[in-house]
Motif scaffolding. Sequence first.
Motif, PDB file in Angstrom:
ATOM      1  N   GLY A 190      17.057  12.661  -5.800  1.00  0.00           N
ATOM      2  CA  GLY A 190      17.132  13.147  -4.426  1.00  0.00           C
ATOM      3  C   GLY A 190      15.785  13.592  -3.891  1.00  0.00           C
ATOM      4  N   ARG A 191      15.691  13.636  -2.564  1.00  0.00           N
ATOM      5  CA  ARG A 191      14.455  14.092  -1.908  1.00  0.00           C
ATOM      6  C   ARG A 191      14.099  15.516  -2.319  1.00  0.00           C
ATOM      7  NH1 ARG A 191      12.385  11.475   2.719  1.00  0.00           N
ATOM      8  NH2 ARG A 191      11.837  13.490   3.593  1.00  0.00           N
ATOM      9  N   ALA A 192      15.106  16.359  -2.535  1.00  0.00           N
ATOM     10  CA  ALA A 192      14.823  17.736  -2.953  1.00  0.00           C
ATOM     11  C   ALA A 192      14.085  17.742  -4.292  1.00  0.00           C
ATOM     12  CB  ALA A 192      16.116  18.542  -3.048  1.00  0.00           C
ATOM     13  N   SER A 193      14.454  16.836  -5.183  1.00  0.00           N
ATOM     14  CA  SER A 193      13.764  16.738  -6.476  1.00  0.00           C
ATOM     15  C   SER A 193      12.310  16.323  -6.290  1.00  0.00           C
ATOM     16  CB  SER A 193      14.465  15.734  -7.387  1.00  0.00           C
ATOM     17  OG  SER A 193      15.729  16.204  -7.757  1.00  0.00           O
ATOM     18  N   PHE A 194      12.101  15.407  -5.349  1.00  0.00           N
ATOM     19  CA  PHE A 194      10.721  14.997  -5.064  1.00  0.00           C
ATOM     20  C   PHE A 194       9.908  16.206  -4.619  1.00  0.00           C
ATOM     21  CE2 PHE A 194       7.390  13.847  -2.130  1.00  0.00           C
ATOM     22  CZ  PHE A 194       6.688  12.878  -2.832  1.00  0.00           C
ATOM     23  N   TYR A 195      10.393  16.910  -3.605  1.00  0.00           N
ATOM     24  CA  TYR A 195       9.625  18.011  -3.030  1.00  0.00           C
ATOM     25  C   TYR A 195       9.566  19.242  -3.943  1.00  0.00           C
ATOM     26  CZ  TYR A 195       9.012  15.287   1.145  1.00  0.00           C
ATOM     27  OH  TYR A 195       8.634  14.300   2.024  1.00  0.00           O
ATOM     28  N   PRO A 239       0.808  -1.223   0.000  1.00  0.00           N
ATOM     29  CA  PRO A 239       0.000   0.000   0.000  1.00  0.00           C
ATOM     30  C   PRO A 239       0.846   1.280   0.000  1.00  0.00           C
ATOM     31  CG  PRO A 239      -0.769  -1.534   1.679  1.00  0.00           C
ATOM     32  CD  PRO A 239       0.530  -2.070   1.154  1.00  0.00           C
ATOM     33  N   LEU A 240       0.251   2.321  -0.494  1.00  0.00           N
ATOM     34  CA  LEU A 240       0.907   3.619  -0.603  1.00  0.00           C
ATOM     35  C   LEU A 240       1.430   4.118   0.741  1.00  0.00           C
ATOM     36  CD1 LEU A 240       1.529   6.015  -2.525  1.00  0.00           C
ATOM     37  CD2 LEU A 240      -0.719   6.931  -1.922  1.00  0.00           C
ATOM     38  N   ASP A 241       0.665   3.947   1.795  1.00  0.00           N
ATOM     39  CA  ASP A 241       1.087   4.471   3.101  1.00  0.00           C
ATOM     40  C   ASP A 241       2.268   3.715   3.707  1.00  0.00           C
ATOM     41  OD1 ASP A 241      -0.368   2.187   3.729  1.00  0.00           O
ATOM     42  OD2 ASP A 241      -1.520   3.128   5.340  1.00  0.00           O
ATOM     43  N   GLU A 242       2.631   2.585   3.127  1.00  0.00           N
ATOM     44  CA  GLU A 242       3.800   1.839   3.603  1.00  0.00           C
ATOM     45  C   GLU A 242       5.066   2.173   2.813  1.00  0.00           C
ATOM     46  OE1 GLU A 242       3.027  -2.355   3.742  1.00  0.00           O
ATOM     47  OE2 GLU A 242       1.231  -2.088   4.989  1.00  0.00           O
ATOM     48  N   ILE A 243       4.960   3.083   1.868  1.00  0.00           N
ATOM     49  CA  ILE A 243       6.098   3.473   1.032  1.00  0.00           C
ATOM     50  C   ILE A 243       6.584   4.839   1.509  1.00  0.00           C
ATOM     51  CG2 ILE A 243       6.846   4.031  -1.313  1.00  0.00           C
ATOM     52  CD1 ILE A 243       4.457   2.209  -2.266  1.00  0.00           C
ATOM     53  N   SER A 244       7.843   4.930   1.857  1.00  0.00           N
ATOM     54  CA  SER A 244       8.378   6.209   2.322  1.00  0.00           C
ATOM     55  C   SER A 244       8.888   7.022   1.134  1.00  0.00           C
ATOM     56  CB  SER A 244       9.522   5.980   3.313  1.00  0.00           C
ATOM     57  OG  SER A 244      10.656   5.475   2.629  1.00  0.00           O
ATOM     58  N   VAL A 245       8.947   8.323   1.319  1.00  0.00           N
ATOM     59  CA  VAL A 245       9.493   9.204   0.287  1.00  0.00           C
ATOM     60  C   VAL A 245      10.960   8.859   0.042  1.00  0.00           C
ATOM     61  CG1 VAL A 245      10.062  11.607  -0.295  1.00  0.00           C
ATOM     62  CG2 VAL A 245       7.830  11.054   0.695  1.00  0.00           C
ATOM     63  N   SER A 246      11.689   8.533   1.088  1.00  0.00           N
ATOM     64  CA  SER A 246      13.100   8.155   0.929  1.00  0.00           C
ATOM     65  C   SER A 246      13.243   6.910   0.059  1.00  0.00           C
ATOM     66  CB  SER A 246      13.745   7.899   2.289  1.00  0.00           C
ATOM     67  OG  SER A 246      13.788   9.085   3.037  1.00  0.00           O
ATOM     68  N   GLU A 247      12.415   5.907   0.324  1.00  0.00           N
ATOM     69  CA  GLU A 247      12.455   4.690  -0.475  1.00  0.00           C
ATOM     70  C   GLU A 247      12.070   4.981  -1.929  1.00  0.00           C
ATOM     71  OE1 GLU A 247      10.485   0.220  -0.515  1.00  0.00           O
ATOM     72  OE2 GLU A 247       9.538   1.785   0.695  1.00  0.00           O
ATOM     73  N   LEU A 248      11.067   5.804  -2.114  1.00  0.00           N
ATOM     74  CA  LEU A 248      10.635   6.178  -3.462  1.00  0.00           C
ATOM     75  C   LEU A 248      11.760   6.872  -4.220  1.00  0.00           C
ATOM     76  CD1 LEU A 248       8.617   6.711  -5.736  1.00  0.00           C
ATOM     77  CD2 LEU A 248       7.725   8.625  -4.367  1.00  0.00           C
ATOM     78  N   CYS A 249      12.415   7.824  -3.573  1.00  0.00           N
ATOM     79  CA  CYS A 249      13.505   8.555  -4.215  1.00  0.00           C
ATOM     80  C   CYS A 249      14.672   7.631  -4.551  1.00  0.00           C
ATOM     81  CB  CYS A 249      13.963   9.708  -3.334  1.00  0.00           C
ATOM     82  SG  CYS A 249      12.732  11.028  -3.208  1.00  0.00           S
ATOM     83  N   ALA A 250      14.972   6.715  -3.644  1.00  0.00           N
ATOM     84  CA  ALA A 250      16.057   5.762  -3.901  1.00  0.00           C
ATOM     85  C   ALA A 250      15.718   4.893  -5.106  1.00  0.00           C
ATOM     86  CB  ALA A 250      16.301   4.895  -2.666  1.00  0.00           C
ATOM     87  N   ARG A 251      14.475   4.412  -5.184  1.00  0.00           N
ATOM     88  CA  ARG A 251      14.061   3.572  -6.312  1.00  0.00           C
ATOM     89  C   ARG A 251      14.115   4.361  -7.619  1.00  0.00           C
ATOM     90  NH1 ARG A 251      10.590  -1.009  -7.605  1.00  0.00           N
ATOM     91  NH2 ARG A 251      11.279  -1.800  -5.602  1.00  0.00           N
ATOM     92  N   ALA A 252      13.741   5.641  -7.568  1.00  0.00           N
ATOM     93  CA  ALA A 252      13.725   6.478  -8.775  1.00  0.00           C
ATOM     94  C   ALA A 252      15.111   6.983  -9.146  1.00  0.00           C
ATOM     95  CB  ALA A 252      12.786   7.665  -8.566  1.00  0.00           C
ATOM     96  N   GLY A 253      16.049   6.930  -8.195  1.00  0.00           N
ATOM     97  CA  GLY A 253      17.395   7.432  -8.451  1.00  0.00           C
ATOM     98  C   GLY A 253      17.466   8.951  -8.460  1.00  0.00           C
TER      99      GLY A 253
END
Length: 177
Positions: A52-57, A36-50
Amino acid sequence: MGQTGASVSARGNAERNAYVVEHLTDALVSLMRGRPLDEISVSELCARAGVGRASFYRNFASKEDVLRKRVDRYLMDWSEADRAAGAGSLSGLVRSLFAHLDEHRDFYGLFAERGLAHLLEDAILASVRFDPNLPREAAYTSAYAAYVLYGWVETWFRRGMRDSADELADMLRAVGL
């Protein structure tokens, strides 16, 4: 005539930004296939996408926003194609929308599996140009069409996405819509 450094830089930034958005979206969809979506962290998402967190935000306010932006893009493409085809009737609109949903079944199927139909509501309202500030009859007519579509999408999800676009359109035509 050559391009200025600023316009080349802006185009480069836009291309990099599009790359980041696409990779974050693809990574989130991939991760959602497993949990589920709520079990996925932004950090994990950014790592999978390659990225940085700044790019996400810089691009998104939340993980839900990632999905909303993809839905917005898909439904705006559908809406433009539907207008060009001139569906004209509610049954034609339903047929067109559900054909679109079926075309992107892998993506929308995650919404059904994960109970995320609510993330489609605003995009459906926008795609049928719902506006409560229209003159009274137009406002209520557009609300009727928008919420019929949204309700049917949610019901379709809950029923396992098994009814075809043609079957749904035929049901509406049978009652004169």
